[in-house]
Design a protein around this motif. Structure first.
Motif, PDB file in Angstrom:
ATOM      1  N   ILE A  29       0.781  -1.283   0.006  1.00  0.00           N
ATOM      2  CA  ILE A  29      -0.154   0.113  -0.069  1.00  0.00           C
ATOM      3  C   ILE A  29       0.847   1.360   0.186  1.00  0.00           C
ATOM      4  N   LEU A  30       0.678   2.096  -1.030  1.00  0.00           N
ATOM      5  CA  LEU A  30       1.358   3.299  -1.021  1.00  0.00           C
ATOM      6  C   LEU A  30       0.677   4.296  -0.575  1.00  0.00           C
ATOM      7  N   GLU A  31       1.455   5.340   0.343  1.00  0.00           N
ATOM      8  CA  GLU A  31       0.646   6.546   0.825  1.00  0.00           C
ATOM      9  C   GLU A  31       1.584   7.534   0.647  1.00  0.00           C
ATOM     10  N   ARG A  32       0.945   8.691   0.189  1.00  0.00           N
ATOM     11  CA  ARG A  32       1.738   9.836  -0.240  1.00  0.00           C
ATOM     12  C   ARG A  32       2.182  10.800   1.124  1.00  0.00           C
ATOM     13  N   ASN A  33       1.276  10.670   2.138  1.00  0.00           N
ATOM     14  CA  ASN A  33       1.576  11.512   3.380  1.00  0.00           C
ATOM     15  C   ASN A  33       2.688  10.746   4.265  1.00  0.00           C
ATOM     16  N   ALA A  34       3.264  11.359   5.121  1.00  0.00           N
ATOM     17  CA  ALA A  34       4.161  11.006   5.913  1.00  0.00           C
ATOM     18  C   ALA A  34       3.895  10.002   6.991  1.00  0.00           C
ATOM     19  N   SER A  35       2.528  10.010   7.266  1.00  0.00           N
ATOM     20  CA  SER A  35       2.081   8.959   7.928  1.00  0.00           C
ATOM     21  C   SER A  35       0.713   8.678   7.660  1.00  0.00           C
ATOM     22  N   VAL A  36       0.249   7.347   8.255  1.00  0.00           N
ATOM     23  CA  VAL A  36      -1.055   7.010   7.876  1.00  0.00           C
ATOM     24  C   VAL A  36      -1.997   7.870   8.882  1.00  0.00           C
ATOM     25  N   GLY A  37      -3.017   8.238   8.316  1.00  0.00           N
ATOM     26  CA  GLY A  37      -4.092   8.778   8.924  1.00  0.00           C
ATOM     27  C   GLY A  37      -3.700  10.383   8.943  1.00  0.00           C
ATOM     28  N   ASP A  38      -2.765  11.037   8.090  1.00  0.00           N
ATOM     29  CA  ASP A  38      -2.361  12.371   8.041  1.00  0.00           C
ATOM     30  C   ASP A  38      -3.584  13.078   7.400  1.00  0.00           C
ATOM     31  N   SER A  39      -4.382  12.295   6.376  1.00  0.00           N
ATOM     32  CA  SER A  39      -5.271  13.086   5.848  1.00  0.00           C
ATOM     33  C   SER A  39      -6.345  13.490   6.771  1.00  0.00           C
ATOM     34  N   ASP A  45      -9.346  21.732  13.183  1.00  0.00           N
ATOM     35  CA  ASP A  45      -8.936  21.340  14.462  1.00  0.00           C
ATOM     36  C   ASP A  45     -10.097  20.903  15.133  1.00  0.00           C
ATOM     37  N   SER A  46     -11.428  21.495  14.845  1.00  0.00           N
ATOM     38  CA  SER A  46     -12.485  21.015  15.479  1.00  0.00           C
ATOM     39  C   SER A  46     -13.301  19.955  14.891  1.00  0.00           C
ATOM     40  N   LEU A  47     -12.801  19.681  13.782  1.00  0.00           N
ATOM     41  CA  LEU A  47     -13.688  18.266  13.026  1.00  0.00           C
ATOM     42  C   LEU A  47     -14.051  17.176  14.083  1.00  0.00           C
ATOM     43  N   HIS A  48     -15.303  16.847  14.019  1.00  0.00           N
ATOM     44  CA  HIS A  48     -15.668  15.612  14.559  1.00  0.00           C
ATOM     45  C   HIS A  48     -16.666  14.975  13.530  1.00  0.00           C
ATOM     46  N   LEU A  49     -16.616  13.589  13.352  1.00  0.00           N
ATOM     47  CA  LEU A  49     -17.153  12.705  12.525  1.00  0.00           C
ATOM     48  C   LEU A  49     -18.817  13.125  12.689  1.00  0.00           C
ATOM     49  N   PHE A  50     -19.657  13.075  11.940  1.00  0.00           N
ATOM     50  CA  PHE A  50     -20.999  13.186  12.130  1.00  0.00           C
ATOM     51  C   PHE A  50     -21.765  11.642  12.001  1.00  0.00           C
ATOM     52  N   THR A  51     -20.983  10.697  12.010  1.00  0.00           N
ATOM     53  CA  THR A  51     -21.380   9.337  12.493  1.00  0.00           C
ATOM     54  C   THR A  51     -20.654   8.701  13.591  1.00  0.00           C
ATOM     55  N   PRO A  52     -21.471   8.289  14.596  1.00  0.00           N
ATOM     56  CA  PRO A  52     -20.893   7.753  15.744  1.00  0.00           C
ATOM     57  C   PRO A  52     -19.875   6.599  15.854  1.00  0.00           C
ATOM     58  N   ARG A  53     -19.097   6.350  16.934  1.00  0.00           N
ATOM     59  CA  ARG A  53     -18.096   5.293  16.768  1.00  0.00           C
ATOM     60  C   ARG A  53     -18.722   3.891  16.354  1.00  0.00           C
ATOM     61  N   ARG A  54     -19.897   3.490  16.727  1.00  0.00           N
ATOM     62  CA  ARG A  54     -20.378   2.203  16.382  1.00  0.00           C
ATOM     63  C   ARG A  54     -20.480   1.795  14.904  1.00  0.00           C
ATOM     64  N   GLY A  69     -20.692   7.980  21.127  1.00  0.00           N
ATOM     65  CA  GLY A  69     -19.974   9.389  20.856  1.00  0.00           C
ATOM     66  C   GLY A  69     -19.339   9.633  19.449  1.00  0.00           C
ATOM     67  N   PHE A  70     -19.154  10.711  19.329  1.00  0.00           N
ATOM     68  CA  PHE A  70     -18.690  11.297  17.781  1.00  0.00           C
ATOM     69  C   PHE A  70     -17.318  11.421  17.686  1.00  0.00           C
ATOM     70  N   PRO A  71     -16.390  10.684  17.275  1.00  0.00           N
ATOM     71  CA  PRO A  71     -15.069  10.974  17.302  1.00  0.00           C
ATOM     72  C   PRO A  71     -14.431  12.267  16.582  1.00  0.00           C
ATOM     73  N   SER A  72     -13.279  12.531  17.099  1.00  0.00           N
ATOM     74  CA  SER A  72     -12.757  13.616  16.604  1.00  0.00           C
ATOM     75  C   SER A  72     -11.809  13.210  15.387  1.00  0.00           C
ATOM     76  N   LYS A  73     -11.242  13.984  14.479  1.00  0.00           N
ATOM     77  CA  LYS A  73     -10.575  13.806  13.324  1.00  0.00           C
ATOM     78  C   LYS A  73      -9.292  13.257  14.069  1.00  0.00           C
ATOM     79  N   ASP A  74      -8.644  13.670  14.848  1.00  0.00           N
ATOM     80  CA  ASP A  74      -7.451  12.895  15.380  1.00  0.00           C
ATOM     81  C   ASP A  74      -7.722  11.440  16.017  1.00  0.00           C
ATOM     82  N   GLU A  75      -8.793  11.360  16.831  1.00  0.00           N
ATOM     83  CA  GLU A  75      -9.248   9.948  16.972  1.00  0.00           C
ATOM     84  C   GLU A  75      -9.332   9.144  15.632  1.00  0.00           C
TER      85      GLU A  75
END
Length: 349
Positions: A29-39, A45-54, A69-75
């Motif tokens: 798997i080839l990823e352009r960013n320096a780390s998985v999840g960087d996108s 900063d305040s972004l939260h997903l509108f789908t709950p964790r389940r 709960g609704f996870p943050s983009k960092d989660e």
């Protein structure tokens, strides 16, 4: 030579990788960013997903935390890193794919420093590739601070004075709402804003969608066709509340700029100090140099992610097969189907 090269290590690429690993395929798997999840990390900063964790789990590994709960983009970013580690997926980061082409019945993937070869390729670069910004943005003077929503992180980036958010999707709505704490906020919407609550009678709105089969309904079915005609909803009540409180002033489509003034389709105009273009993204597939991969209009030719070119596949596109195709919690459905197709092709070769 690999059996498969997957381009992109977001949720879609990782999900395909999971299924291929279960079948002992040789892949990378080839990823352009320096780390998985960087996108995810690179979003505001305040972004939260509108789908709950389940509803945010990839195959074989639950999303941690309170299910409703609704996870943050960092989660989300940490989850993708943990997922990669959990299944020891072979991801190479900081790899910029310059082009992909046909070679001896397989595929050649050209990187900055080397060439890789595979029998089959999965393109998992996602729907968010290049910012789509109206041409008239270039008419704004330098004194107006403007940026695309992909560049926005928080209010500290903005000048004093008013801010116009152009685009009333979920990102535009969230950004506009948070900026009411520090700025006079205007919001330009090209269409009527359709809103739904995040929860209804104590359950996530996506619980109802899922139980009704709306997230998995194929785009060719009567339900799928009906859903595709529906507007994109803004989830939550915050935007509606801020509009009622007159903390956000809504305008129709922004159509031109003259100096510091933005004019709307109703011919009214306002002077702005900041503009955030929450106007979405466009694909850039110029690096896919494969005859037959595109139709006469330059659009990708595929059926449910299976290209008209033998051995070429796509994953994570909006409405690839259904409403859930590009969403974290439902991309696994398409991923398994693509992995099945890959294995079928391998067995037939």
């Amino acid at each position: 030579m690999y059996d498969v090269i997957i381009i992109g290590a977001g949720q879609a690429g990782l999900a395909v990788g999971y299924y291929l690993s279960q079948r002992n395929k040789s892949f990378i798997i080839l990823e352009r960013n320096a780390s998985v999840g960087d996108s995810w990390v690179q979003r505001y900063d305040s972004l939260h997903l509108f789908t709950p964790r389940r509803y945010n789990s990839l195959p074989g590994f639950d999303f941690p935390g309170k299910l409703d709960g609704f996870p943050s983009k960092d989660e989300a970013a940490l989850y993708l890193k943990a997922y990669t580690k959990e299944f020891n997926l072979p991801v190479r980061t900081s790899e910029h794919v310059l082009s992909i082409s046909r070679e001896n019945g397989g595929f050649q993937v050209n990187l900055t420093s080397e060439q890789l070869f595979a029998h089959q390729v999965v393109i998992a670069t996602g729907p968010f590739q290049e910012p789509a910004i109206p041409q008239f943005a270039s008419s704004l003077p330098e004194v107006v601070n403007q940026m695309h929503s992909s560049e926005y992180r928080n209010a500290s980036q903005l000048h004093d004075g008013s801010v116009l958010v152009v685009g009333a999707g979920n990102s535009g709505a969230q950004i506009a709402c948070e900026l009411t704490a520090t700025h006079d906020v205007h919001l330009a919407a090209s269409k009527s804003i359709s809103q739904l609550p995040l929860t209804l009678l104590g359950r996530s709105i996506f619980w109802y969608f899922d139980k009704a089969g709306l997230m998995k309904a194929h785009k060719s079915t009567a339900v799928g066709k009906w859903l595709r005609k529906k507007p994109e909803y803004v989830y939550g009540n915050e935007l509606r509340n801020r509009i009622r409180e007159n903390k956000i002033i809504v305008h129709p489509r922004a159509v031109r700029a003259d100096g510091k003034r933005i004019t709307f389709s109703d011919q009214r105009s306002i002077e702005v100090s900041n503009v955030i273009w929450a106007t979405g993204f466009k694909r850039n597939d110029a690096w896919i140099r494969i005859p037959g991969a595109f139709d006469s209009d330059g659009q990708i030719r595929h059926t449910d992610g299976v290209s008209s070119v033998q051995g070429l596949y796509y994953i994570g596109m909006q409405w690839q097969t259904s409403r859930g195709s590009s969403l974290l919690g439902w991309v696994k459905i398409d991923a398994q189907k693509i992995a099945d197709k890959i294995c079928e092709a391998t067995e037939q070769a």
